[in-house]
Design a protein around this motif. Structure first.
Motif, mmCIF file in Angstrom:
data_model
loop_
_atom_site.group_PDB
_atom_site.id
_atom_site.type_symbol
_atom_site.label_atom_id
_atom_site.label_comp_id
_atom_site.label_asym_id
_atom_site.label_seq_id
_atom_site.Cartn_x
_atom_site.Cartn_y
_atom_site.Cartn_z
ATOM 1 N N GLY A 2 -32.825 13.777 -25.708
ATOM 2 C CA GLY A 2 -33.560 14.432 -24.635
ATOM 3 C C GLY A 2 -34.933 14.825 -25.107
ATOM 4 N N VAL A 43 -39.101 9.971 -22.813
ATOM 5 C CA VAL A 43 -38.104 10.216 -21.765
ATOM 6 C C VAL A 43 -38.046 9.000 -20.852
ATOM 7 N N LEU A 44 -36.872 8.448 -20.690
ATOM 8 C CA LEU A 44 -36.705 7.271 -19.852
ATOM 9 C C LEU A 44 -36.988 7.608 -18.396
ATOM 10 N N ASP A 46 -35.447 6.648 -15.742
ATOM 11 C CA ASP A 46 -34.223 7.011 -15.033
ATOM 12 C C ASP A 46 -33.818 8.447 -15.326
ATOM 13 N N THR A 47 -33.959 8.810 -16.595
ATOM 14 C CA THR A 47 -33.601 10.174 -16.976
ATOM 15 C C THR A 47 -34.511 11.180 -16.293
ATOM 16 N N TYR A 48 -35.795 10.869 -16.279
ATOM 17 C CA TYR A 48 -36.746 11.784 -15.649
ATOM 18 C C TYR A 48 -36.440 11.924 -14.162
ATOM 19 N N ALA A 50 -33.707 11.530 -12.661
ATOM 20 C CA ALA A 50 -32.446 12.203 -12.404
ATOM 21 C C ALA A 50 -32.488 13.689 -12.718
ATOM 22 N N PHE A 51 -33.246 14.078 -13.746
ATOM 23 C CA PHE A 51 -33.131 15.462 -14.240
ATOM 24 C C PHE A 51 -34.381 16.309 -14.188
ATOM 25 N N TRP A 55 -35.070 20.380 -14.692
ATOM 26 C CA TRP A 55 -35.865 20.957 -15.771
ATOM 27 C C TRP A 55 -36.878 21.937 -15.197
#
Length: 133
Positions: A2, A43-44, A46-48, A50-51, A55
């Motif tokens: 992360g 940070v990928l 997709d990760t960004y 999604a999350f 954050w």
DNA sequence: CGCTTGACCGGAA
DNA sequence: ATTCCGGCCAAGC
């Protein structure tokens, strides 16, 4: 992996800076804040996607005194903060002129803040504060 | 350490 | 309209 601690602090700082730019009587959603910020390196996508909104919520939880935290609501125009704190948030917003529908929702067309893109605020013809001044 | 909870969101029942 | 779930994160315990 992360976010490194450094990247996380940096991200939170940017969140706070952006939220400080939201004027009284206007609101922005967690997801909008995330969209307006540049994803941290490492940070990928997709990760960004999604999350990042979450954050932003994390960042708001521990924001400094001078951040108008009450102007951040969820994507449905509703208050996410539970309990008494949520009641307080609504009261603060109402004092700024933000109006809630009968079902407790804020109309983004009227009260949504369209913030700066790419760096500088290009506040076209932002219709001031409806209920104020 | 592991486990749980969450100031999110969009899409699927 | 409403609830549930995946995302595979961050913080707290």
């Amino acid at each position: 992996m992360g976010l490194s601690n450094y990247q996380k602090d940096e991200f939170y700082n940017r969140v706070w800076k952006l939220v400080r730019s939201v004027p009284p009587g206007k609101v922005i959603s967690y997801g909008q804040v995330a969209e307006l910020l540049e994803p941290p390196p490492d940070v990928l996508q997709d990760t960004y996607r999604a999350f990042a909104a979450r954050w932003v919520g994390q960042a708001m939880r521990g924001c400094p005194e001078d951040v108008p935290w009450q102007r951040v609501v969820n994507a449905q125009g509703r208050i996410s903060l539970p309990g008494d704190a949520g009641d307080r948030q609504r009261r603060l917003l109402e004092e700024e002129g933000v109006r809630f529908s009968e079902s407790g929702r804020i109309d983004f067309h009227r009260f949504g803040w369209t913030a700066a893109r790419g760096g500088e605020p290009h506040e076209d013809s932002q219709p001031g504060l409806p209920g104020l001044a």
